[in-house]
Design a protein around this motif. Sequence first.
Motif, PDB file in Angstrom:
ATOM      1  N   THR A 144      20.104  48.472 -18.524  1.00 55.94           N
ATOM      2  CA  THR A 144      20.363  50.020 -18.593  1.00 55.94           C
ATOM      3  C   THR A 144      19.398  50.708 -19.739  1.00 55.94           C
ATOM      4  N   ILE A 145      18.795  49.832 -20.490  1.00 54.11           N
ATOM      5  CA  ILE A 145      18.112  50.336 -21.651  1.00 54.11           C
ATOM      6  C   ILE A 145      16.486  50.726 -20.865  1.00 54.11           C
ATOM      7  N   PRO A 146      15.996  51.819 -21.329  1.00 49.28           N
ATOM      8  CA  PRO A 146      14.508  52.018 -21.051  1.00 49.28           C
ATOM      9  C   PRO A 146      13.577  51.431 -21.356  1.00 49.28           C
ATOM     10  N   SER A 147      12.351  51.322 -20.584  1.00 49.93           N
ATOM     11  CA  SER A 147      11.132  50.740 -21.126  1.00 49.93           C
ATOM     12  C   SER A 147      10.162  51.718 -21.677  1.00 49.93           C
ATOM     13  N   VAL A 148       9.869  51.188 -22.883  1.00 47.54           N
ATOM     14  CA  VAL A 148       9.161  52.441 -23.678  1.00 47.54           C
ATOM     15  C   VAL A 148       7.716  52.119 -23.499  1.00 47.54           C
ATOM     16  N   ASN A 149       6.801  53.212 -23.268  1.00 50.76           N
ATOM     17  CA  ASN A 149       5.308  52.851 -23.367  1.00 50.76           C
ATOM     18  C   ASN A 149       4.933  52.744 -24.433  1.00 50.76           C
ATOM     19  N   THR A 150       3.731  51.780 -24.820  1.00 46.87           N
ATOM     20  CA  THR A 150       3.223  51.656 -26.177  1.00 46.87           C
ATOM     21  C   THR A 150       2.673  52.937 -26.984  1.00 46.87           C
ATOM     22  N   LEU A 151       2.363  53.692 -26.203  1.00 48.99           N
ATOM     23  CA  LEU A 151       1.432  55.009 -26.533  1.00 48.99           C
ATOM     24  C   LEU A 151       2.649  56.065 -27.148  1.00 48.99           C
ATOM     25  N   ASN A 152       3.686  55.772 -26.581  1.00 43.47           N
ATOM     26  CA  ASN A 152       4.757  56.740 -27.080  1.00 43.47           C
ATOM     27  C   ASN A 152       5.866  56.009 -28.166  1.00 43.47           C
ATOM     28  N   LEU A 153       5.447  54.811 -28.491  1.00 39.65           N
ATOM     29  CA  LEU A 153       6.090  53.918 -29.334  1.00 39.65           C
ATOM     30  C   LEU A 153       6.715  54.702 -30.906  1.00 39.65           C
ATOM     31  N   GLU A 154       5.753  55.488 -31.410  1.00 36.09           N
ATOM     32  CA  GLU A 154       6.228  56.174 -32.646  1.00 36.09           C
ATOM     33  C   GLU A 154       7.183  57.079 -32.542  1.00 36.09           C
ATOM     34  N   SER A 155       6.913  57.996 -31.377  1.00 35.20           N
ATOM     35  CA  SER A 155       7.937  59.284 -31.222  1.00 35.20           C
ATOM     36  C   SER A 155       9.295  58.690 -30.676  1.00 35.20           C
ATOM     37  N   PHE A 156       9.403  57.546 -29.938  1.00 34.72           N
ATOM     38  CA  PHE A 156      10.613  56.846 -29.438  1.00 34.72           C
ATOM     39  C   PHE A 156      11.506  56.269 -30.615  1.00 34.72           C
ATOM     40  N   VAL A 157      10.703  55.800 -31.596  1.00 32.02           N
ATOM     41  CA  VAL A 157      11.210  55.122 -32.793  1.00 32.02           C
ATOM     42  C   VAL A 157      12.061  56.330 -33.557  1.00 32.02           C
ATOM     43  N   LYS A 158      11.245  57.424 -33.584  1.00 33.88           N
ATOM     44  CA  LYS A 158      11.645  58.405 -34.528  1.00 33.88           C
ATOM     45  C   LYS A 158      12.887  59.278 -33.960  1.00 33.88           C
ATOM     46  N   GLN A 159      12.755  59.546 -32.537  1.00 34.86           N
ATOM     47  CA  GLN A 159      13.805  60.144 -32.097  1.00 34.86           C
ATOM     48  C   GLN A 159      15.112  59.515 -31.832  1.00 34.86           C
ATOM     49  N   ASN A 160      14.941  58.148 -31.871  1.00 30.76           N
ATOM     50  CA  ASN A 160      16.142  57.146 -31.547  1.00 30.76           C
ATOM     51  C   ASN A 160      16.964  56.578 -32.822  1.00 30.76           C
ATOM     52  N   GLY A 161      16.510  56.948 -33.971  1.00 37.71           N
ATOM     53  CA  GLY A 161      16.818  56.517 -35.233  1.00 37.71           C
ATOM     54  C   GLY A 161      16.616  54.927 -35.366  1.00 37.71           C
ATOM     55  N   ILE A 162      15.552  54.207 -34.893  1.00 34.52           N
ATOM     56  CA  ILE A 162      15.403  52.896 -34.566  1.00 34.52           C
ATOM     57  C   ILE A 162      15.464  52.292 -36.189  1.00 34.52           C
ATOM     58  N   SER A 163      16.257  51.186 -36.374  1.00 40.30           N
ATOM     59  CA  SER A 163      16.282  50.668 -37.737  1.00 40.30           C
ATOM     60  C   SER A 163      15.413  49.377 -37.573  1.00 40.30           C
ATOM     61  N   GLU A 164      15.198  48.626 -36.524  1.00 36.07           N
ATOM     62  CA  GLU A 164      14.459  47.341 -36.481  1.00 36.07           C
ATOM     63  C   GLU A 164      13.669  47.005 -35.332  1.00 36.07           C
ATOM     64  N   VAL A 165      12.703  46.499 -35.320  1.00 39.77           N
ATOM     65  CA  VAL A 165      11.898  45.873 -34.267  1.00 39.77           C
ATOM     66  C   VAL A 165      11.878  44.508 -34.271  1.00 39.77           C
ATOM     67  N   VAL A 166      12.383  43.744 -32.878  1.00 38.02           N
ATOM     68  CA  VAL A 166      12.522  42.538 -32.943  1.00 38.02           C
ATOM     69  C   VAL A 166      11.597  41.848 -31.816  1.00 38.02           C
ATOM     70  N   ILE A 167      10.693  41.019 -32.322  1.00 37.23           N
ATOM     71  CA  ILE A 167       9.669  40.668 -31.372  1.00 37.23           C
ATOM     72  C   ILE A 167      10.232  39.206 -30.601  1.00 37.23           C
ATOM     73  N   ALA A 168      10.149  38.984 -29.522  1.00 36.42           N
ATOM     74  CA  ALA A 168      10.764  38.243 -28.693  1.00 36.42           C
ATOM     75  C   ALA A 168       9.767  37.447 -27.671  1.00 36.42           C
ATOM     76  N   THR A 169       8.302  37.266 -27.959  1.00 37.30           N
ATOM     77  CA  THR A 169       7.726  36.729 -27.199  1.00 37.30           C
ATOM     78  C   THR A 169       6.831  35.872 -27.987  1.00 37.30           C
TER      79      THR A 169
END
Length: 464
Positions: free
Chosen positions: A186-211
């Motif tokens: 149910t969570i959306p896929s985020v385009n790399t080009l829109n990463l900054e705006s998505f982080v700002k609009q959704n109040g992201i606190s942490e990025v987790v690298i899982a690869t």
Amino acid sequence: MKSNKKIHFEISERKILLRVFDVFFVLGALYLVGSVFNFSYFYITPSNFYWTLVLGIYLLFFGTVFEAYNLQVASNQFQMIRSVTITASTTVLFYLLTPILTPTLPNNRIQILYFYLAVLLALLVWRLLYQLFFASYRFEKKVLLVCDNEAVYDLVSGLQNADPHYKIVGYVATDTKEDYVNTALTIPSVNTLNLESFVKQNGISEVVIATEKTEAITVTLYNKLLLLLENGFVIREYIQVYESLTQRIPVQFVARDFYRYFPFSRSNQNQLYLIIVRFLEIVVSLVGIVAGFLVVPFLVIGNAFGNQGNLFYTQQRVGKNGEVFRIIKFRTMVKNAEQHGAVFATANDTRITPFGKFLRKTRIDEIPQFINILLGHMAVIGPRPERPVFVEEIAAVMPFYQTRHVVKPGLTGWAQVNYAYGDSIDDSLIKLQYDLYYIKHRSIFLDINIVIKTISTVLFYRGQ
């Protein structure tokens, strides 16, 4: 770049918060009762400050035993009330029964009622406030995941099941399967080009690298992540996050560079620690054997009617460094229970007799294993010893399973106090994760934690 990040309490912070305010509210309530009513049993002065210290120790200890600091229990109103009531009752009872360390029992018995009600109501009020404010989703941490499309569902489930307040709100796909669709997600896929705006609009606190594929991190994505890091955003690796949230190691996600995730505890080679632990094991095993002799007459009668076989039962198990030994238990199954071959015991196993279920639930069937501990085959704390046939079967399909055998198997362990029961390969995988976490973080503090949780397991009748 600014973000509307919310306040978030980590699991450890919430547990500290519960402990600190438990003591604060109880002492505050007792002070208030002493000021309003004619209450003289408990009062704080510089000369008797140790009374306060003893009360705090009792409260924290019994709160731990009766799971008052289990966050799932603390967030559930019914379970919280039950846990707090038992904790308050036991704390007050022990406090009254230890007058050498505590105030002399009052002549006016109404003082005891004041004391009990002050402790109980203070805990209930604080815990209701905790549920209303601190356990709400206003304090969730919003996280962005960087991973492959096909792995995202399992990764998200693994984290959010451990802590519902750890909220994955989107993911950046690192593979090229742009048309991949997971209907369960149910969570959306985020385009790399829109990463900054998505982080700002959704109040992201942490990025987790899982690869584990470094080549999957494109130049564009790398620069975006670097910009987030430079702006104060936390970027963490998935396995480390999973381990801190669940207190187990996700071996299914550990690749060839396993050595990054298995820096085993120095306690495994610390001679002073090992000598102290061995001394305590001998003392505990002798006490356990004496206790076992005291209950044997009752077990002989119960076994004669309930099991109708030999009272003691031995079975091959795999110990430290893969050495096989014979474990000793009280019989809990019918005779010839494995005449058709060895199989996992299940939650409702028909081979287990009614009397055997009682022995398993109360863990009385484990008492003879104190002999194994005295002989050095087992430890008090460690991974539970498994049968050779099951070890071969599980190790054939599960990487790192044999790693459990770098320490002695135990009477109780981190997996036993955190996971109810396992009767399948999938359950064995979860228990392996807990066992490896123990081996990695083995210490006297973790051992004490396991002992306290074991007491809770026995008191709440969770044996199998």
